[in-house]
Structure formats: structure tokens, C-alpha cells
Design an enzyme around this catalytic site. Structure first.
Site, mmCIF file in Angstrom:
data_model
loop_
_atom_site.group_PDB
_atom_site.id
_atom_site.type_symbol
_atom_site.label_atom_id
_atom_site.label_comp_id
_atom_site.label_asym_id
_atom_site.label_seq_id
_atom_site.Cartn_x
_atom_site.Cartn_y
_atom_site.Cartn_z
ATOM 1 N N CYS A 44 0.728 -1.299 0.005
ATOM 2 C CA CYS A 44 0.024 -0.004 -0.103
ATOM 3 C C CYS A 44 0.990 1.294 -0.016
ATOM 4 O O CYS A 44 0.399 2.460 -0.225
ATOM 5 C CB CYS A 44 -0.773 -0.113 1.214
ATOM 6 N N PRO A 279 -9.751 -30.206 2.126
ATOM 7 C CA PRO A 279 -9.750 -29.767 3.425
ATOM 8 C C PRO A 279 -8.298 -29.405 3.978
ATOM 9 O O PRO A 279 -8.390 -28.584 4.970
ATOM 10 C CB PRO A 279 -10.593 -30.661 4.329
ATOM 11 N N GLY A 285 -6.947 -14.083 1.157
ATOM 12 C CA GLY A 285 -6.457 -13.018 0.837
ATOM 13 C C GLY A 285 -6.966 -12.785 -0.649
ATOM 14 O O GLY A 285 -8.026 -13.118 -0.941
HETATM 15 C C1 LIG Z 1 0.117 -0.489 -5.071
HETATM 16 C C2 LIG Z 1 -0.767 -1.223 -4.086
HETATM 17 C C3 LIG Z 1 -1.398 -0.355 -3.203
HETATM 18 C C4 LIG Z 1 -2.670 -1.023 -2.449
HETATM 19 N N1 LIG Z 1 -3.013 -0.050 -1.345
HETATM 20 C C5 LIG Z 1 -3.679 -0.794 -0.520
HETATM 21 C C6 LIG Z 1 -4.378 0.238 0.401
HETATM 22 O O1 LIG Z 1 -4.166 1.180 0.760
HETATM 23 N N2 LIG Z 1 -5.503 -0.492 1.046
HETATM 24 C C7 LIG Z 1 -5.804 -1.860 1.131
HETATM 25 O O2 LIG Z 1 -6.419 -2.254 1.885
HETATM 26 N N3 LIG Z 1 -5.291 -2.599 -0.010
HETATM 27 C C8 LIG Z 1 -4.274 -2.091 -0.713
HETATM 28 N N4 LIG Z 1 -3.645 -2.850 -1.732
HETATM 29 C C9 LIG Z 1 -3.939 -4.286 -1.698
HETATM 30 C C10 LIG Z 1 -3.194 -5.223 -0.683
HETATM 31 O O3 LIG Z 1 -1.950 -4.810 -0.908
HETATM 32 C C11 LIG Z 1 -3.580 -6.508 -0.844
HETATM 33 O O4 LIG Z 1 -4.886 -6.875 -0.697
HETATM 34 C C12 LIG Z 1 -2.945 -7.631 -0.009
HETATM 35 O O5 LIG Z 1 -1.548 -7.356 0.037
HETATM 36 C C13 LIG Z 1 -3.234 -8.763 -0.498
HETATM 37 O O6 LIG Z 1 -2.603 -9.823 0.402
HETATM 38 P P1 LIG Z 1 -2.205 -11.504 0.074
HETATM 39 O O7 LIG Z 1 -1.516 -11.727 1.026
HETATM 40 O O8 LIG Z 1 -3.569 -12.020 -0.487
HETATM 41 O O9 LIG Z 1 -1.272 -11.018 -1.410
HETATM 42 P P2 LIG Z 1 -0.003 -10.283 -1.353
HETATM 43 O O10 LIG Z 1 0.063 -9.466 -0.412
HETATM 44 O O11 LIG Z 1 0.354 -9.818 -2.801
HETATM 45 O O12 LIG Z 1 1.053 -11.583 -1.202
HETATM 46 C C14 LIG Z 1 1.182 -12.557 -2.082
HETATM 47 C C15 LIG Z 1 2.616 -13.117 -2.268
HETATM 48 O O13 LIG Z 1 2.474 -14.460 -2.780
HETATM 49 C C16 LIG Z 1 3.602 -14.637 -3.421
HETATM 50 N N5 LIG Z 1 3.390 -15.650 -4.589
HETATM 51 C C17 LIG Z 1 2.556 -15.753 -5.430
HETATM 52 N N6 LIG Z 1 2.702 -16.760 -6.025
HETATM 53 C C18 LIG Z 1 3.474 -17.683 -5.604
HETATM 54 C C19 LIG Z 1 4.212 -19.023 -5.722
HETATM 55 N N7 LIG Z 1 3.470 -19.866 -6.608
HETATM 56 N N8 LIG Z 1 5.164 -19.356 -4.918
HETATM 57 C C20 LIG Z 1 5.551 -18.592 -3.730
HETATM 58 N N9 LIG Z 1 5.122 -17.514 -3.759
HETATM 59 C C21 LIG Z 1 4.050 -16.836 -4.443
HETATM 60 C C22 LIG Z 1 3.691 -13.259 -4.459
HETATM 61 O O14 LIG Z 1 5.148 -13.056 -4.580
HETATM 62 C C23 LIG Z 1 3.374 -12.369 -3.212
HETATM 63 O O15 LIG Z 1 4.483 -11.708 -2.574
HETATM 64 C C24 LIG Z 1 -2.862 -2.449 -2.209
HETATM 65 C C25 LIG Z 1 -1.924 -3.224 -3.489
HETATM 66 C C26 LIG Z 1 -1.039 -2.418 -4.161
HETATM 67 C C27 LIG Z 1 -0.429 -3.442 -5.280
#
Ligand SMILES: Cc1cc2nc3c(=O)[nH]c(=O)nc-3n(C[C@H](O)[C@H](O)[C@H](O)COP(=O)(O)OP(=O)(O)OC[C@H]3O[C@@H](n4cnc5c(N)ncnc54)[C@H](O)[C@@H]3O)c2cc1C
Length: 599
Positions: A44, A279, A285
Site C-alpha cells: 500500500c 480440506p 487473501g
Molecule cells: C500499489 C498497491 C497499493 C495498495 N493499497 C492498498 C490500500 O491502501 N489499502 C488496502 O486495503 N489494500 C491495498 N492494496 C491491496 C493489498 O496490498 C492486498 O490486498 C494484499 O496485499 C493481499 O494480501 P495477499 O496475502 O493476498 O497477497 P500479497 O500481499 O500480494 O502476497 C502474495 C505473495 O505471494 C507470492 N506468491 C504468489 N505466487 C507464489 C508462488 N507460486 N510461490 C511462492 N510465492 C508466491 C507473491 O510473490 C506475493 O509476494 C494495495 C495493493 C497494491 C499493489
């Protein structure tokens, strides 16, 4: 026996899950596999790192693999990518990008938190290295390096969602001329169109060239090396770089290949415990479809707060706690230059699409007591059930105090409160922070007046029909306000003259009464109805009308007030005002330079 829990993805959801697991289970082997170089980084904050508002990369890194190892005893492996899942053997194949080796890792429980990927459409020219997406720290570093090394003059941002708007602001701060392309008729899809209009006007004032209804078509490079972005069948925009921020899609490929159930929007389907169709495999996320708590429909909600919460809850379930995730409403906020735009719950577009019954109200409450310096109105829209007034959603645009009001409303939504409850809740007050009737209370009163039948509301989209049916527009603002701009066909009787001029008003017609914000017209409606007239109150008044029908008005009148309050930092409508602003901005820039020099 020690169980092995493997987590795919080490950022918002994955890192939260890992840390919580360790707090609940000291014995488990916990492995986090992260494809990228960093874990637990602040996505973010990335747009602000690009502009330098967040100065150092270190600030973005919430924790490190070493710290996770030291403090939590978690085996964190960065640059390790999971490439397949063997569900029957309960193993995954992993590529270690540090040496290219592939290995097999066994798991007892697997948690998928791989997030989402920026959508990059297959259009001509989008593979140009000067077309950037923003998701990771290296993405942000690439953009920042490009700007530092190439001194670009102009950028095109494609997509007017939160990330596109944040990048628009940050590139503008870097001194670039920014064009923002949006396929829809509005930016910020969480908001309804008339609420987004405030952002449109503000973006234009900030010098952003805004192209609505303009889908991206292609990106070409001309002979002198500039990029030409073509969009909407008519626009050709020269620029030096493009930011593609048209949305994200869940990284569900791994799950799909493993035969896990995928939902209608391409996200993994998970039950209330976050278990997938297998399961022993959980998913959280951005990669999952979340049940919308209002409509019951599955939705993608790529928000950090949800991923963090889900990370904790999934760990709880793995460790034997009886958690049940009820779904989410979706609450978000974004800053666009001086403005904040926030929403929670359903918007009107969604309620209409679902065919759900709703009523709405608009208010323009002050951020804090008007007599204390710096007070500035915000625009607040509530959506609620017509019977009983249960809150369904809220949207706010404003300069100050938006964050606290949207969080109160999100809490109210969570608790299932009604607009009458909003009127009744006790909120803190001192002149610097609020008003005796806080913005939320006020919105509650105005909405309660509608549900209680004290006043009948009318909205812009109903106006033409009402006029065709013989309705009569009555403007109860002052003559001066009326002459500055009014709805075509309106008659002006200022509120303070109304009682003495009732005999001028036809009794057979329905009166469609408006003022600037909907307050004076409400008083007028009460006078008129108690005097035997049929009067409807135009909710939100001329300000909302101008936001909903911008082509029929000369700007939104409320912007002038914001402009004054911000001491010329935002909206100016005349060249003289703009000149004053430019002088002011130049002074501010000078001041900032001096401040940096002192640092
Ligand atoms: C520029 C930007 C600004 C944002 N601003 C906001 C905000 O202000 N407020 C808000 O609520 N949300 C915001 N978000 C959204 C928020 O960042 C996401 O909702 C959140 O990070 C999701 O978490 P996650 O764990 O699902 O995925 P992520 O945090 O994206 O983590 C997923 C990780 O999994 C890894 N991965 C993927 N596939 C594999 C694999 N096969 N093997 C190993 N690793 C893998 C990726 O490399 C990544 O690092 C923003 C997003 C971005 C990009």
C-alpha cells in the site's frame, strides 16, 4: 508428531498467518515460501515510494526473513516459487530461483496466500518496457529508477481505480504531466457516479487530463522515441511512460491446476473456515472469492485489511479454534491529492444490479465545528433499507474527517445498525474534532426523516419524470445564489420569505424543493407540508444535482467552499484565482525546498 504447515506467499495474508500459527503452536514446523525477494512488505506504500514521499525502501519492509526466523522460529524461504501441488501425495514442487534447483516439499497443511496479479491486457505495444505495472517493491523501484534516469515529462495512467489514482497523484508530484484513462464513465468504482464527480473535477483542477469512457486500444512508439497511447477511438496521447493499473486478477493458477474449485470471478472458492475443496488446503487473501455480507454473492475484495484478518483466522482454525468467517462488506479509502474518498458496504450500482430495495440520503456535514478554524464540509451518501432504515452502505468524499466517519459507518454496518441508530450513537465532540451533532449523527437524522416519513426525498434521476408529471421546481436559496446558477425551470422563493409568499405557490402541483445542500429545502418542505402543499425534498440539493448532471451546471458549487477553506490549495475556477494559486504553490515548493535543505 510435529506437523508441517506450508504457506505459499509471504506478504499480507501469508505473513500474518505464519506469525499467528507460531503464537498458537510452538511445536509445528512452519515454512513460508515466497517467490519474490521480500516478505511482509507494504504494497500500500508503493505509490508513495515512487514519488519519494516514502523516502527509503527499508520503510516498506515491515519485517525480514531473518526476524521471522529469530523471533518466531519460522523457516522463510524467499525467491522460492511453488510450481505445483500434488494433493494425493501432500507435496508441492518448489523452484529455488537462487540456484534454479527444483525440490519437493511435504506438507500436512497447505495455506495458499499468493495474492493477485495486475491485469495487463493483450493489446499492441503493452509489452514495451516503458509500460509498467505496480505490485511489488521491484516494480516500484523500476518506475522510480526510470523517472530518475530519464527525466520523463508526461505519463499516461491507465485505470482510475485506487492504485491508478494514487499513481496519478504521485507522478504529478514528481512534476510529470499525467493523463488518466478510464474505460468507465467514472473513476473509483467503489463510489457511485455522482460521488466520483467530485474526484473528476478535483483531478482536472490538479492539472490531470482525465479521459472517461476511453478504453485503452494500443501503445505505439514513434520515430523520436515517444510513446503514443491510443484510446477511446479518438485520443492519441504522447507520453514517456505508461502505468497500467486496470485491476488485478487472483493468482489462482496453482490451485486451478491442482483441481481445486474456482469461483465465477476466477478466485479460489473457500468455505467459512477458509478450506478449499481440499480440506487440507486453505486459501486466503486476494486469491479467494469472499462472500459479500450484504448480497451473499461471491466477490473479489483485494484489500489488505481482509488479507491480514483472514491470515489470523486461518491460523486459528488450523490450530483447532472454531472460527467462521462471515464474509465481508468491503471498506476502503483512498487519497487523491487533497481529497479522501471512502466507502463501506454496497454502493447504489450494486444494490440496483441485485434488485434490492433501498433509499438514499446526501448530506454535507462539516468536518468539525464551523466556528473553529479549518472546518470544511464533506459529501456523505448513505444507502439504507426503506423499511426500518438498516444501513446498507456509505460513501464519503472530503478533505478532512473522512476516515473517522467512514470507520464509524463501517462499524455500524458490521453491527447491523439502522439510520436511527446513527442518529443516536454518542460520538466525541470538541470543536477541533467534530460538531455537537457529528457528521454521522447528522446523516442519521436526515435519513431517519425519510424513513419516518417526515419528509419525502426526491433524487436527480427522478426529476425529469416528476416534471413530466406536472411537478414544479422550487428553489429556496437566496436570490444571489439562484442567479449564480439553478436548475432549469425553477422558481425562486427564498426560505425566509416562504411563509409570507405561500399564496404565490400553486396548490395543485407537487413541489420539488431544493436548496444548496438539502437542509433549507427540508425546512421549506416542513413549512409547505404543514400548510397543505405536496412537497418533496431534493436530497443533497443543488450540489448533488451538479455532481450528478455536470453538463447542466458550471461546476459543483460546494467546490468553492472547499477552495476557500484550503486557502487556495485546491479548486479555482477563474484565471485570477489560478494565478493566486500558482503563486501560492510556487511559494510552497520553495518552502519545501528550503525545508529539505535544512534536513
Ligand atoms: C500499489 C498497491 C497499493 C495498495 N493499497 C492498498 C490500500 O491502501 N489499502 C488496502 O486495503 N489494500 C491495498 N492494496 C491491496 C493489498 O496490498 C492486498 O490486498 C494484499 O496485499 C493481499 O494480501 P495477499 O496475502 O493476498 O497477497 P500479497 O500481499 O500480494 O502476497 C502474495 C505473495 O505471494 C507470492 N506468491 C504468489 N505466487 C507464489 C508462488 N507460486 N510461490 C511462492 N510465492 C508466491 C507473491 O510473490 C506475493 O509476494 C494495495 C495493493 C497494491 C499493489
Amino acid at each position: 508428531m510435529r506437523r508441517t504447515i506450508v504457506i505459499v506467499g509471504g506478504v499480507a495474508g501469508g505473513a500474518s498467518c505464519a506469525a499467528r500459527l507460531r503464537r498458537l503452536d510452538e511445536a509445528a514446523t512452519i515454512i513460508v515460501l515466497e517467490r519474490g525477494e521480500y516478505i511482509s512488505f507494504a504494497n500500500c506504500g508503493l505509490p508513495y515510494f515512487v514519488s519519494g514521499e516514502i523516502a527509503s525502501r527499508a520503510k516498506l519492509l515491515v519485517t525480514s526473513p531473518e526476524r521471522m526466523r529469530r523471533r518466531f522460529g519460522i523457516d522463510v524461504r524467499v525467491r522460492h516459487e511453488v510450481i505445483s501441488i500434488d494433493r494425493s501425495g501432500k507435496t508441492i514442487d518448489v523452484v529455488d530461483h537462487q540456484d534454479g534447483r527444483t525440490y519437493r516439499q511435504a506438507y500436512d497443511t497447505l495455506v495458499l496466500s499468493p495474492g493477485a496479479q495486475p491485469v495487463k491486457p493483450k493489446l499492441p505495444g503493452l509489452d514495451n518496457p516503458r509500460v509498467f505495472c505496480l505490485r511489488t517493491v521491484p516494480d516500484a523501484e523500476r518506475i522510480r529508477r526510470f523517472v530518475d534516469q530519464n527525466d520523463p515529462r508526461a505519463a499516461v495512467v491507465v485505470g482510475g481505480g485506487a492504485i491508478g489514482l494514487e499513481m496519478t497523484e504521485n507522478l504529478t508530484h514528481l512534476g510529470l504531466r499525467v493523463s488518466l484513462l478510464e474505460m468507465a464513465n467514472q473513476v473509483m468504482p467503489w463510489l457511485d457516479r455522482e460521488m466520483a464527480e467530485w474526484l473528476h473535477q478535483h483531478l482536472r483542477f490538479q492539472g490531470v487530463e482525465l479521459f472517461l469512457n476511453s478504453p485503452l486500444e494500443r501503445c505505439d512508439e514513434n520515430s523520436d522515441g515517444r510513446l503514443i497511447v491510443r484510446a477511446g477511438g479518438e485520443h492519441e496521447i504522447p507520453c514517456d511512460l505508461v502505468i497500467c493499473s486496470i485491476g488485478v486478477k487472483p493468482e489462482s493458477g496453482l490451485a486451478r491446476a491442482a483441481g481445486l474449485d474456482i469461483g465465477p470471478h476466477g478466485g479460489i472458492l473457500a468455505n467459512e473456515h477458509f478450506q478449499t475443496s481440499d480440506p487440507d488446503i486453505y486459501a486466503i487473501g486476494d486469491v479467494i472469492e469472499v462472500e459479500d455480507r450484504l448480497t451473499g454473492e461471491p466477490r473479489l475484495m483485494p484489500l489488505a485489511n481482509l488479507a491480514n484478518r483472514q491470515g489470523r483466522l486461518v491460523a486459528d482454525h488450523i490450530c483447532g479454534k472454531d472460527i467462521r468467517y462471515p464474509g465481508a462488506f468491503g471498506t476502503g479509502i483512498v487519497r487523491i491529492f487533497d481529497l479522501a474518498a471512502a466507502s463501506t458496504g454496497a454502493n447504489e450500482k450494486a444494490l440496483k444490479a441485485q434488485g434490492l430495495a433501498y433509499e438514499k440520503s446526501y448530506t454535507h456535514p462539516a468536518s468539525h465545528a464551523g466556528y473553529y478554524p479549518g472546518a470544511v464540509p464533506m459529501v456523505m451518501k448513505l444507502l439504507f433499507e426503506p423499511d426500518g432504515g438498516r444501513l446498507l452502505g456509505a460513501q464519503i468524499v472530503g478533505i478532512d474527517g473522512v476516515d473517522k466517519r467512514i470507520d464509524v459507518l463501517a462499524t455500524a454496518l458490521y453491527a447491523g445498525l439502522s439510520v436511527s441508530d446513527l442518529a443516536a450513537i454518542e460520538l466525541s465532540y470538541a470543536p477541533q474534532f467534530g460538531t455537537g451533532k457529528d457528521a454521522v449523527n447528522l446523516a442519521g437524522y436526515v435519513s431517519e426523516n425519510i424513513t419516518d416519513g417526515d419528509v419525502q426525498a426526491i433524487h436527480t434521476e427522478q426529476l425529469d419524470r416528476q416534471l413530466q408529471d406536472g411537478g414544479r421546481l422550487l428553489d429556496v436559496r437566496t436570490e444571489a445564489e439562484f442567479h449564480r446558477g439553478h436548475i432549469d425551470g425553477a422558481v425562486n422563493i427564498p426560505i425566509d420569505d416562504l411563509r409570507s409568499r405561500l399564496d404565490e405557490i400553486p396548490r395543485q402541483q407537487t413541489l420539488l424543493v431544493y436548496c444548496l445542500t438539502g437542509i433549507r429545502s427540508y425546512y421549506a418542505c416542513r413549512i409547505l407540508r404543514q400548510s397543505g402543499f405536496d412537497a418533496l425534498n431534493f436530497s443533497g440539493g443543488y450540489m448533488v444535482y451538479c455532481a450528478a448532471e455536470p453538463s447542466r451546471c458550471k461546476g459543483i458549487p460546494g467546490l468553492r467552499r472547499w477552495k476557500r477553506t484550503l486557502a487556495m490549495e485546491t479548486f479555482c475556477s477563474t484565471p485570477e484565482e489560478r494565478q493566486i494559486l500558482e503563486n501560492h504553490s510556487a511559494r510552497r515548493r520553495l518552502q519545501e525546498q528550503e525545508d529539505h535543505a535544512v534536513d
